[in-house]
Scaffold this motif. Structure first.
Motif, short mmCIF file in Angstrom:
data_model
loop_
_atom_site.label_atom_id
_atom_site.label_comp_id
_atom_site.label_asym_id
_atom_site.label_seq_id
_atom_site.Cartn_x
_atom_site.Cartn_y
_atom_site.Cartn_z
N GLU A 61 0.83 -1.20 0.00
CA GLU A 61 0.00 0.00 0.00
C GLU A 61 0.87 1.26 0.00
O GLU A 61 0.64 2.21 0.75
CB GLU A 61 -0.97 0.00 1.20
CG GLU A 61 -1.96 -1.15 1.17
CD GLU A 61 -2.92 -1.12 2.34
OE1 GLU A 61 -2.74 -0.22 3.21
OE2 GLU A 61 -3.82 -1.96 2.39
N HIS A 62 1.88 1.25 -0.88
CA HIS A 62 2.75 2.42 -1.07
C HIS A 62 2.59 2.93 -2.49
O HIS A 62 1.95 2.30 -3.34
CB HIS A 62 4.21 2.03 -0.82
CG HIS A 62 4.55 1.90 0.63
ND1 HIS A 62 5.85 2.01 1.11
CD2 HIS A 62 3.79 1.71 1.73
CE1 HIS A 62 5.85 1.85 2.41
NE2 HIS A 62 4.62 1.66 2.82
N PRO A 87 5.46 5.84 1.36
CA PRO A 87 4.16 5.55 1.98
C PRO A 87 3.12 6.60 1.61
O PRO A 87 3.43 7.75 1.29
CB PRO A 87 4.48 5.56 3.48
CG PRO A 87 5.70 6.41 3.61
CD PRO A 87 6.49 6.22 2.35
N ARG A 88 1.84 6.17 1.65
CA ARG A 88 0.76 7.10 1.34
C ARG A 88 0.52 8.07 2.49
O ARG A 88 0.12 9.22 2.27
CB ARG A 88 -0.52 6.30 1.06
CG ARG A 88 -0.41 5.37 -0.13
CD ARG A 88 -1.68 4.55 -0.30
NE ARG A 88 -1.56 3.57 -1.36
CZ ARG A 88 -1.86 3.80 -2.63
NH1 ARG A 88 -2.32 4.99 -2.99
NH2 ARG A 88 -1.72 2.86 -3.53
N SER A 89 0.71 7.62 3.72
CA SER A 89 0.48 8.48 4.88
C SER A 89 1.71 9.32 5.17
O SER A 89 2.80 9.10 4.62
CB SER A 89 0.12 7.63 6.10
OG SER A 89 1.16 6.73 6.40
N GLN A 90 1.53 10.30 6.05
CA GLN A 90 2.63 11.18 6.41
C GLN A 90 3.64 10.50 7.32
O GLN A 90 4.82 10.85 7.34
CB GLN A 90 2.07 12.43 7.11
CG GLN A 90 1.14 13.26 6.24
CD GLN A 90 1.85 13.84 5.04
OE1 GLN A 90 3.06 14.08 5.06
NE2 GLN A 90 1.10 14.07 3.95
N THR A 91 3.20 9.49 8.06
CA THR A 91 4.12 8.77 8.95
C THR A 91 5.01 7.88 8.10
O THR A 91 4.55 7.21 7.17
CB THR A 91 3.33 7.93 9.96
OG1 THR A 91 2.50 7.00 9.25
CG2 THR A 91 2.48 8.82 10.83
#
Length: 440
Positions: free
Chosen positions: A248-249, A268-272
């Motif tokens: 999921e990247h 990564p899709r999220s900020q973390t």
């Protein structure tokens, strides 16, 4: 601590150079090994500075994949102080251990280097079952690809599902694909002349797809050039896209020019941030026609013609003689053959009228018939029938035709059926000139 973590910390006294435990990221670790298995045959594992890297290189040395695993990727991580490890393991032995991790809760990996070099993998299942595998490894010098991301002026970031959906339109078995980064769109196409298909039924089929910048997450072509086209292997590219999709990247591609490698990475899709990173280098194909006489890819110059070998104390041999001209047919000597009447006559072998197997089956059939007739004639019922026929034949005829006499009605004796030869009649009947009629 739990019982399992206490068990792991007691293993620190054992002579293991590297020990780590994977629990939450076990599925990701198994997918990384499966992706490495699709690219190369050997796994190069390196541990230094609190990090673990997994690398592989394919047999053609055209694809290089590397995974960086940070300490927060593992549940437990123990490395001897001031120690570094560089080893090579055969992937066909390691991947089946992580193929099915549905019922596995934790996995310990321990590396022992010293008098005995082995890699130990221990699995703890949710049912309480524990498995242990010991694999041999080889200490090698770590390999690394030399590249510079700053020299790639064309960069794009896309969803791996978008690129996989485009690649599914190409014929199966395609070896190479061409990626063109233009000012208006991103284009994927194949070369019908050098298609490289395993199955030749789709030779000559050309597929071309264009992706607009609106369907990409980021698209930054080089403004100084009109565009760049690179051709690379499709198998390793699809394996990496499938892995990034499962993680999921997003995938990031950096292009420089034809003949220069493609750099592939994930974000990564999220900020973390993620506790791991994916990097890959794919070699591109350069056309031989684009290389001039002054550009020599391998730095080789055409060698001079070798000097003819001269024997010791003798003159060098003369130039190679020209091939002799063919002699016309009229000048060839005539073959001396005997007259036609004196030549040996070739006799044609006689044709077999009937096969041995057919004759054997026919004799066996008549033998069975004759034995059955003998059994019928020697039975008691046959004797009584013969006596009845004899008594009926010797009885005088009736005195008057109109009167009906009492007693049994006389019966005419039966005629025994004669054996027919041949036993079966062919249809249609043979012609009068055939061998079967002549034999009859």
């Amino acid at each position: 601590r739990t019982a399992s973590s206490t068990r792991f910390s007691t293993m620190a006294s054992d002579p293991f150079t590297l020990q780590f435990c994977v629990d939450d990221n076990l599925r990701i670790f198994a997918r990384m090994l499966a992706c490495l298995d699709r690219v190369g045959k050997d796994l190069y594992l390196e541990a230094s500075g609190g990090q673990v890297s997994l690398r592989t290189l394919n047999a053609a040395q055209s694809a290089f994949v590397k995974f960086h695993l940070r300490p927060d990727f593992f549940a437990e991580f123990v490395l001897e102080p001031n120690a570094s490890l560089s080893m090579k393991v055969y992937l066909k032995n390691l991947v089946p251990i992580f193929r099915s991790v549905a019922g596995v809760s934790k996995v310990w990996v321990q590396v022992a280097s010293g008098e005995e070099n082995y890699l130990r993998v221990q699995q703890e299942c949710s049912s309480g079952l524990r498995k242990k595998f010991d694999l041999a490894f080889e200490e090698v010098t770590m390999i690394n690809a030399v590249y510079s991301p700053d020299s790639c002026l064309n960069c794009l970031t896309a969803d791996p599902m978008t690129l996989l959906a485009c690649l599914n339109n190409f014929p199966p078995g395609l070896a190479e694909v061409t990626l063109s980064a233009g000012a208006d769109a991103l284009t994927l196409r194949n070369d019908p002349d050098n298609i490289g298909l395993d199955d030749q039924k789709d030779v000559g089929l050309r597929t071309e797809l264009s992706i607009s910048p609106e369907n990409l997450h980021a698209y930054m072509p080089n403004p100084a050039s009109s565009g760049v086209s690179v051709t690379f292997s499709l198998r390793e590219f699809k394996a990496l896209l499938s892995l990034v999709k499962e993680l999921e990247h997003r995938v990031t591609l950096r292009l420089e020019a034809a003949g220069q490698p493609i750099l592939l990475s994930s974000e990564p899709r999220s900020q973390t941030g993620a506790p791991f990173s994916v990097e890959s280098v794919l070699a591109t194909v350069v056309e031989a026609a684009s290389l001039g006489d002054e550009d020599d890819m391998f730095g080789d110059e055409p060698a001079d013609e070798p000097m003819p070998f001269a024997p010791h104390g003798g003159a060098p041999p003369q130039q190679q003689q020209q091939p002799q001209q063919a002699v016309p047919h009229s000048r060839l000597p005539q073959l001396l053959l005997p007259p036609l009447e004196q030549r040996p006559r070739l006799r044609r072998p006689a044709r077999r009228r009937c096969g041995a197997g057919r004759r054997r089956r026919r004799a066996l059939r008549w033998t069975r018939r004759s034995s059955a007739a003998k059994r019928r004639s020697s039975s008691p019922s046959a004797s009584r029938r013969r006596a009845s026929r004899a008594s009926t034949a010797c009885r005088p005829p009736p005195s008057s035709r109109g009167r009906r006499r009492s007693g049994p009605t006389p019966r005419r004796p039966r005629r025994r059926a004669r054996a027919r030869w041949p036993p079966a009649q062919r249809w249609p009947p043979p012609s009068p000139t055939s061998r079967a009629c002549q034999r009859r």
